[in-house]
Scaffold this motif. Structure first.
Motif, PDB file in Angstrom:
ATOM      1  N   ASN A   2       1.025  -1.328   0.081  1.00  0.00           N
ATOM      2  CA  ASN A   2      -0.206   0.064  -0.142  1.00  0.00           C
ATOM      3  C   ASN A   2       0.767   1.343  -0.101  1.00  0.00           C
ATOM      4  OD1 ASN A   2      -1.986   1.948   0.127  1.00  0.00           O
ATOM      5  ND2 ASN A   2      -2.839   1.282   2.393  1.00  0.00           N
ATOM      6  N   LEU A   3       0.557   1.993  -0.854  1.00  0.00           N
ATOM      7  CA  LEU A   3       1.564   3.380  -1.115  1.00  0.00           C
ATOM      8  C   LEU A   3       0.815   4.442  -1.315  1.00  0.00           C
ATOM      9  CD1 LEU A   3       4.113   2.197  -4.062  1.00  0.00           C
ATOM     10  CD2 LEU A   3       4.417   2.123  -1.610  1.00  0.00           C
ATOM     11  N   ILE A   4      -0.749   4.237  -0.878  1.00  0.00           N
ATOM     12  CA  ILE A   4      -1.505   5.620  -0.774  1.00  0.00           C
ATOM     13  C   ILE A   4      -0.871   6.542   0.362  1.00  0.00           C
ATOM     14  CG2 ILE A   4      -3.963   6.429  -0.466  1.00  0.00           C
ATOM     15  CD1 ILE A   4      -3.494   4.534  -2.901  1.00  0.00           C
ATOM     16  N   VAL A  19      -2.426   8.971  -4.834  1.00  0.00           N
ATOM     17  CA  VAL A  19      -3.645   9.145  -4.358  1.00  0.00           C
ATOM     18  C   VAL A  19      -4.332   7.752  -4.923  1.00  0.00           C
ATOM     19  CG1 VAL A  19      -3.955  11.539  -4.435  1.00  0.00           C
ATOM     20  CG2 VAL A  19      -4.192  10.325  -6.459  1.00  0.00           C
ATOM     21  N   LYS A  20      -4.133   7.172  -5.892  1.00  0.00           N
ATOM     22  CA  LYS A  20      -4.703   5.861  -6.226  1.00  0.00           C
ATOM     23  C   LYS A  20      -3.581   4.793  -6.721  1.00  0.00           C
ATOM     24  CE  LYS A  20      -9.154   7.751  -7.888  1.00  0.00           C
ATOM     25  NZ  LYS A  20     -10.003   7.979  -9.040  1.00  0.00           N
ATOM     26  N   ASP A  51       9.434   7.769   1.553  1.00  0.00           N
ATOM     27  CA  ASP A  51       9.698   6.837   2.610  1.00  0.00           C
ATOM     28  C   ASP A  51      10.791   5.791   1.990  1.00  0.00           C
ATOM     29  OD1 ASP A  51       9.201   4.607   4.464  1.00  0.00           O
ATOM     30  OD2 ASP A  51       7.240   5.582   4.730  1.00  0.00           O
ATOM     31  N   LYS A  52      11.611   5.623   3.234  1.00  0.00           N
ATOM     32  CA  LYS A  52      12.851   4.622   2.840  1.00  0.00           C
ATOM     33  C   LYS A  52      12.624   3.392   3.052  1.00  0.00           C
ATOM     34  CE  LYS A  52      16.529   7.865   3.720  1.00  0.00           C
ATOM     35  NZ  LYS A  52      18.226   8.042   4.586  1.00  0.00           N
ATOM     36  N   ASN A  56      12.660   0.717   0.322  1.00  0.00           N
ATOM     37  CA  ASN A  56      13.268  -0.645  -0.117  1.00  0.00           C
ATOM     38  C   ASN A  56      12.575  -1.730  -0.325  1.00  0.00           C
ATOM     39  OD1 ASN A  56      15.803   0.592   1.010  1.00  0.00           O
ATOM     40  ND2 ASN A  56      15.626   0.449   3.118  1.00  0.00           N
ATOM     41  N   SER A  57      11.384  -1.860   0.098  1.00  0.00           N
ATOM     42  CA  SER A  57      10.209  -2.936  -0.283  1.00  0.00           C
ATOM     43  C   SER A  57       9.986  -2.927  -1.539  1.00  0.00           C
ATOM     44  CB  SER A  57       9.022  -2.711   0.904  1.00  0.00           C
ATOM     45  OG  SER A  57       9.455  -2.830   2.244  1.00  0.00           O
TER      46      SER A  57
END
Length: 284
Positions: A2-4, A19-20, A51-52, A56-57
């Motif tokens: 999830n990257l929202i 946003v999506k 976001d580190k 990485n993930s």
């Protein structure tokens, strides 16, 4: 993953926020507009996550995807190579056999008596013997089916052991340019390179009747008379394939594979299409 709401920077559109997102597309809100990109490919070069941990993930996901793509490409190249090899095999075969009709049973199995188990491997030749009767009595037998595509299989049965336990001692291709119909002395010499000898332990793991069958008596393991008999080209290929698997020494295994490749080429056999052995031992 999830990257929202994760912050990103695009090399052209600047800073934005996701946003999506679904399995194939990610939508990002920049200062003046929203943009859609292919997910996760866009993160490989054009888009960076702030976001580190998330970055990485995502890098692991991209790496796995790259490995999968490389594997797919490798499989495609291997398939193309196999197709090219098969085409070359058939083209080469047409040239090699232009003036020779390939007999489906042009391989020879030779019966080595106890006292002659070692001699074929010192001389690398066997004799087709003499004609026993008729006007040509005493003259050498002509191994008429043997040609450049032929191999000679050397077998034996130890004293006191039943015929069903006949084992394979070794095998060789006939000498280059050998033509059985023109053989005047009955001697069948070996090829200078394609020749294999099994150790005692290997020989015990290669029973002849696992591969050979008399179609008239499919469950019988009977040799009867004679020093040799002809048999099927594909059976010889099965034997060579199993010898390759049997060899533990890297150099010997490589030689066995070269032998199999050459034999398959000469007999227009596709190794991947070979059936499993179904000789008399497996039908009993």
């Amino acid at each position: 993953m999830n990257l929202i709401n994760k912050k990103v920077t695009h090399e052209r559109f600047g800073t934005g926020s996701i946003v999506k997102q679904n399995d194939t597309v990610v939508e990002i809100h920049f200062a003046s507009e929203n943009k859609k990109f292919v997910y996760p490919d866009v993160f490989g070069q054009h888009l960076k996550l702030h976001d580190k941990n998330a970055a990485n993930s995502l890098e692991k996901i991209l790496h796995e995807q790259e490995m999968e793509l490389k594997e797919e490409e490798m499989q495609k190249e291997e398939e193309k190579a196999r197709q090219r090899k098969n085409q070359e095999l058939r083209a080469d075969h047409e040239k090699l056999m232009k003036n020779h009709k390939l007999h489906p049973e042009s391989q020879m199995v030779y019966r080595c008596d106890t006292e002659e188990q070692s001699s074929p491997f010192s001389d690398w030749t066997v004799s087709s013997g003499e004609i026993k009767s008729g006007n040509n009595k005493g003259k050498p037998n002509k191994p008429s089916r043997l040609h450049q595509n032929s191999a000679v299989l050397l077998t034996t049965v130890d004293p006191g052991i039943p015929e069903k336990d006949r084992r394979i001692l070794g095998v060789y291709m006939v000498k280059d340019n050998f033509i059985g119909k023109l053989c005047e002395d009955g001697n069948i010499p070996a090829h200078s390179h394609y020749r294999l000898k099994l150790t005692d332990e290997e020989s015990k793991q290669m029973p002849f009747w696992k591969y050979y069958v008399n179609e008239k008596s499919p469950q019988k393991t009977t040799w009867n008379t004679g020093k040799y008999r002809y048999f099927d080209n594909s059976w010889m290929a099965q034997i060579l394939r199993d010898i390759v698997s049997l060899k533990s020494d890297t150099e010997e295994q490589e030689l066995a594979q070269q032998f199999l490749d050459h034999f398959s080429k000469m007999n227009q056999i596709v190794e991947q299409e070979l059936k499993e052995p179904n000789g008399a031992l497996l039908r009993a």
